[in-house]
Motif scaffolding. Sequence first.
Motif, short mmCIF file in Angstrom:
data_model
loop_
_atom_site.label_atom_id
_atom_site.label_comp_id
_atom_site.label_asym_id
_atom_site.label_seq_id
_atom_site.Cartn_x
_atom_site.Cartn_y
_atom_site.Cartn_z
N PRO A 76 -41.08 22.26 73.18
CA PRO A 76 -41.73 23.19 74.12
C PRO A 76 -43.18 23.57 73.80
CG PRO A 76 -39.47 23.85 73.78
CD PRO A 76 -39.73 22.75 72.80
N THR A 77 -43.50 23.88 72.53
CA THR A 77 -44.87 24.30 72.24
C THR A 77 -45.85 23.16 72.48
OG1 THR A 77 -44.07 25.84 70.56
CG2 THR A 77 -46.40 25.30 70.50
N GLN A 78 -45.50 21.96 72.06
CA GLN A 78 -46.39 20.82 72.30
C GLN A 78 -46.53 20.53 73.78
OE1 GLN A 78 -48.18 19.44 69.86
NE2 GLN A 78 -47.23 20.94 68.48
N GLY A 130 -44.93 23.18 63.28
CA GLY A 130 -46.28 23.21 63.83
C GLY A 130 -46.79 21.85 64.27
N SER A 131 -46.37 20.79 63.59
CA SER A 131 -46.79 19.43 63.94
C SER A 131 -46.01 18.85 65.09
CB SER A 131 -46.64 18.51 62.72
OG SER A 131 -45.27 18.43 62.35
N TYR A 139 -43.53 27.57 64.89
CA TYR A 139 -43.41 28.53 65.97
C TYR A 139 -41.95 28.96 66.14
CZ TYR A 139 -47.99 26.59 67.11
OH TYR A 139 -49.29 26.17 67.04
N THR A 140 -41.73 30.27 66.16
CA THR A 140 -40.41 30.84 66.38
C THR A 140 -40.38 31.57 67.71
OG1 THR A 140 -40.01 31.11 64.02
CG2 THR A 140 -38.64 32.40 65.51
N VAL A 141 -39.38 31.30 68.52
CA VAL A 141 -39.19 32.00 69.79
C VAL A 141 -37.79 32.61 69.80
CG1 VAL A 141 -38.91 31.73 72.29
CG2 VAL A 141 -40.78 30.56 71.12
N THR A 196 -37.23 28.36 78.74
CA THR A 196 -37.62 27.75 77.48
C THR A 196 -38.62 26.64 77.70
OG1 THR A 196 -35.40 28.20 76.65
CG2 THR A 196 -36.74 26.70 75.37
N SER A 197 -38.42 25.82 78.71
CA SER A 197 -39.31 24.73 78.98
C SER A 197 -40.73 25.19 79.25
CB SER A 197 -38.81 23.90 80.17
OG SER A 197 -37.56 23.35 79.88
#
Length: 278
Positions: A147-149, A95-96, A66-68, A8-9
Amino acid sequence: MRFARVMTSLLLVLAPATAWAQGPAALSPHRAVYDLRLDKASESSDITGISGRMVYDFDGSPCEGYTVTFRFVTDIQTSDASRVTDQQTTTFEEGSGQSFRFVTKSFVDSVLERELRGEAKQAADALEITLDKPQEMDVRLPAAQFPTQHMLELLGKAQQGETFYETSIFDGSEDGDKAMTTAVVIGKPTAMSESDPEKAALKTLAGDRYWPVDIAYFDLQGDGGEETPDYRVSFKLHSNGLTHDLVMDYGDFAMTGKLVDLQLREQAPTTCEPATPR
């Protein structure tokens, strides 16, 4: 389980081929499959073999969030037994980067062992976490990225030519009450060799250059003088966010993750429409 924290990271985001793109990365919806194998194990670990598979599905955009969803299945053999672990995780990141929801179900030999469910929100210089399962609890942690950021920052640092930096991440894994400090080392951009075993799965992406990356994870709540990471992970990172050729090192054992299948979906718009006045 630390297996899932590592995966995940990393935010294993795969995107369509672009030519050594500069500027903000666009993370494209995709489904990726990785084969997992034991790389090495010490005698103290008592592990004689690991095999498994991870299926990772990413969807969303900066506008929608974002969906994972991913499923991480491993068959772990020891000197006197074996067990199959099955971790199923779904996350949603705004998203932010201001909020993050997570649900994880962990099975051992097909029996549900535990369920984790919660939400984290950015506050002034802190993270505020609300856990619903396995028990209701509120937790406040030092500020950390989701994670996304975390991945977008890594891509930006690599594109700018930086080779080392430190930051922190919260991904909702393990007990959902801990953030990790990360020390990131970025190598020089490299071309893929013709003999690379993942080339077939990469298809048109095989011509991309990549950065070798190594990330060490340290417990934010641990001993401030502790210099040994809880675990570390290395991988090849493309300029579009693609990661592959994973090595996950937990100290007393390590395993590899090789990309074996990749399905790309249409890129969602990255320019958000302004809200319509009422």
